[in-house]
Design a protein around this motif. Structure first.
Motif, short mmCIF file in Angstrom:
data_model
loop_
_atom_site.label_atom_id
_atom_site.label_comp_id
_atom_site.label_asym_id
_atom_site.label_seq_id
_atom_site.Cartn_x
_atom_site.Cartn_y
_atom_site.Cartn_z
N PHE A 165 27.36 15.38 -11.31
CA PHE A 165 28.49 15.34 -12.52
C PHE A 165 27.94 15.01 -13.87
CE2 PHE A 165 31.17 16.65 -9.05
CZ PHE A 165 32.06 17.79 -9.69
N ILE A 166 27.61 13.85 -13.70
CA ILE A 166 26.99 12.98 -14.84
C ILE A 166 25.79 13.83 -15.54
CG2 ILE A 166 26.05 10.79 -15.84
CD1 ILE A 166 27.75 9.63 -13.72
N TRP A 167 24.78 14.11 -14.52
CA TRP A 167 23.78 14.82 -14.95
C TRP A 167 23.98 16.04 -15.56
CZ3 TRP A 167 18.65 13.53 -15.19
CH2 TRP A 167 17.68 14.65 -15.21
N LEU A 168 24.74 16.70 -14.95
CA LEU A 168 25.12 18.19 -15.75
C LEU A 168 25.82 18.06 -17.07
CD1 LEU A 168 25.72 20.51 -12.40
CD2 LEU A 168 23.92 20.30 -13.96
N ALA A 169 26.72 17.09 -17.04
CA ALA A 169 27.44 16.81 -18.18
C ALA A 169 26.62 16.52 -19.23
CB ALA A 169 28.56 15.79 -17.82
N SER B 38 24.63 19.86 -20.89
CA SER B 38 25.30 20.28 -22.29
C SER B 38 24.38 20.25 -23.50
CB SER B 38 26.31 19.35 -22.33
OG SER B 38 26.07 18.08 -22.70
N SER B 39 23.18 19.95 -23.36
CA SER B 39 22.38 19.49 -24.40
C SER B 39 22.15 20.96 -25.15
CB SER B 39 20.87 19.00 -23.98
OG SER B 39 20.38 19.89 -22.93
N LEU B 40 22.20 21.99 -24.48
CA LEU B 40 21.87 23.24 -24.93
C LEU B 40 23.44 24.14 -25.24
CD1 LEU B 40 18.44 24.77 -23.85
CD2 LEU B 40 18.98 23.69 -26.31
N ALA B 41 24.38 23.54 -25.05
CA ALA B 41 25.93 24.16 -25.14
C ALA B 41 25.91 24.94 -26.34
CB ALA B 41 26.73 23.07 -24.73
N GLN C 57 22.11 34.46 -27.42
CA GLN C 57 20.97 35.34 -27.38
C GLN C 57 19.52 34.41 -27.26
OE1 GLN C 57 20.56 37.31 -31.30
NE2 GLN C 57 18.68 38.40 -30.77
N PHE C 58 19.80 33.26 -27.77
CA PHE C 58 18.34 32.13 -27.37
C PHE C 58 18.30 32.07 -25.95
CE2 PHE C 58 17.43 27.81 -26.71
CZ PHE C 58 16.10 27.79 -27.05
N LEU C 59 19.40 31.80 -25.34
CA LEU C 59 19.62 31.42 -23.94
C LEU C 59 18.92 32.73 -23.23
CD1 LEU C 59 22.74 29.50 -23.53
CD2 LEU C 59 20.56 28.29 -23.43
N GLU C 60 19.52 34.00 -23.45
CA GLU C 60 19.13 35.31 -22.93
C GLU C 60 17.47 35.17 -22.94
OE1 GLU C 60 20.26 37.33 -21.00
OE2 GLU C 60 22.19 37.82 -21.35
N HIS D 274 16.65 33.69 -19.53
CA HIS D 274 16.96 34.82 -18.89
C HIS D 274 18.43 34.92 -18.28
CE1 HIS D 274 13.10 36.36 -19.51
NE2 HIS D 274 12.57 35.08 -19.05
N THR D 275 19.37 33.69 -19.00
CA THR D 275 20.69 33.73 -18.60
C THR D 275 21.53 33.02 -19.61
OG1 THR D 275 22.29 32.37 -17.25
CG2 THR D 275 20.15 31.23 -17.78
N THR D 276 22.71 33.28 -19.94
CA THR D 276 23.62 32.98 -20.76
C THR D 276 24.21 31.30 -20.71
OG1 THR D 276 25.45 34.01 -19.87
CG2 THR D 276 24.48 35.03 -21.48
N SER D 277 23.93 30.71 -19.41
CA SER D 277 24.38 29.43 -19.36
C SER D 277 23.19 28.46 -18.75
CB SER D 277 25.11 29.53 -18.03
OG SER D 277 25.37 28.03 -17.45
N TYR D 278 22.85 27.64 -19.66
CA TYR D 278 21.74 26.73 -19.48
C TYR D 278 21.93 25.94 -18.19
CZ TYR D 278 18.21 22.96 -20.27
OH TYR D 278 17.31 22.16 -20.37
N ILE D 279 22.99 25.44 -17.84
CA ILE D 279 23.24 24.83 -16.51
C ILE D 279 22.73 25.80 -15.22
CG2 ILE D 279 25.18 24.11 -14.80
CD1 ILE D 279 26.65 23.00 -17.25
#
Lengths: 200, 57
Positions: free
Chosen positions: A32-36, A40-43, A48-51, A55-60
């Motif tokens: 949880f700490i790691w993902l939080a 969240s660094s690219l939250a 469009q940048f993530l895509e 190739h996804t809209t969620s960096y996680i």
């Protein structure tokens, strides 16, 4: 190799890990700490940048397979600590005077360490879901992914345990953990102490 | 680094996981085979090393 011998030692390895409530708490809290913090660094990045790059809209979602893979690598590196501990406390001596083969001891430790890594999968997946990731994976996909992580865990645990099998020194497993900052500090102190003492 | 990543099992595992999680496509089974060979190899060599060098103290 007797299966009952392997089973007894394997169960001991797994129990030893999860008998400590602090280990259970860390196993759950760490993802949880790691993902939080890292996830969240690219939250705030545009979708469009993530895509385009991930190739996804969620960096996680992109991060998760890599984090779980490196987690299996870390688990493998720590696998040899169990062997050193057993030698230091005399447990290895008691095991090896029984008909249990050395290969059985080795394999039980490898599988025990891999199980420790596998427990992180549901925790990480739950953490990802809590952070908004929606999985659309068919059952066969889950099986393949978990199997890949299982094989990776076995491979690295076998590799690092095999490399340190003759050691009784607490620091030997640490030699492979070059990324550990504490380890680097302790080595640096050892190397630089004699020279530093020259200057008072 | 690219050469190392070509043989790094972590790369294969992460790529396989990403193809499943992000794009939902069928993973490359060659990746799984590579990981199986890696595991079999290290377990065999580790087992041999244990037989030869595992000490009680």
């Amino acid at each position: 190799m007797s299966f009952s011998q392997f089973q007894g030692l394997f169960v001991r390895e797994v129990k030893r890990i999860y008998r400590n409530p602090l280990v259970i708490a860390t196993t759950i809290a760490q993802p949880f700490i790691w993902l939080a913090f890292f996830g969240s660094s690219l939250a705030l990045a545009p979708s469009q940048f993530l895509e385009e790059y991930f190739h996804t809209t969620s960096y996680i979602e992109f991060l998760l397979p890599g984090v779980l893979s490196t987690s299996m690598l870390s688990i493998g590196m720590f696998a040899s600590m169990s062997s050193v501990q057993d030698k230091r406390f005399g447990y290895m001596k008691r095991i090896l005077i029984t008909p249990t083969t050395k290969s059985t001891v080795f394999l039980s430790k490898v599988f025990g360490a891999t199980m420790r890594g596998l427990v992180q999968i549901p925790v990480m997946v739950a953490a990802s879901i809590a952070f908004g990731v929606r999985f659309h994976i068919p059952p066969a996909g889950w099986v393949e992914w978990i199997l890949a992580l299982f094989l990776l865990g076995l491979g690295f645990s076998g590799l690092f345990l095999g490399m340190t099998v003759s050691s009784t020194d607490w620091q030997t497993p640490g030699l492979s953990r070059t990324s550990s900052p504490c380890h680097s500090c302790s080595r640096a102190r050892r190397y630089f102490h004699p020279r530093a003492s020259l200057y008072g | 680094m690219r050469d190392i990543s070509m043989v790094n099992p972590v790369t294969f595992s992460a790529s396989l996981g990403r193809s499943i999680v992000t794009t939902g496509t069928d993973p490359n089974l060659m990746y799984l085979a590579y990981l199986a060979i890696f595991a079999a190899l290290t377990l065999s060599l580790g087992s041999l090393a244990a037989r030869k060098w595992l000490k009680v103290e």
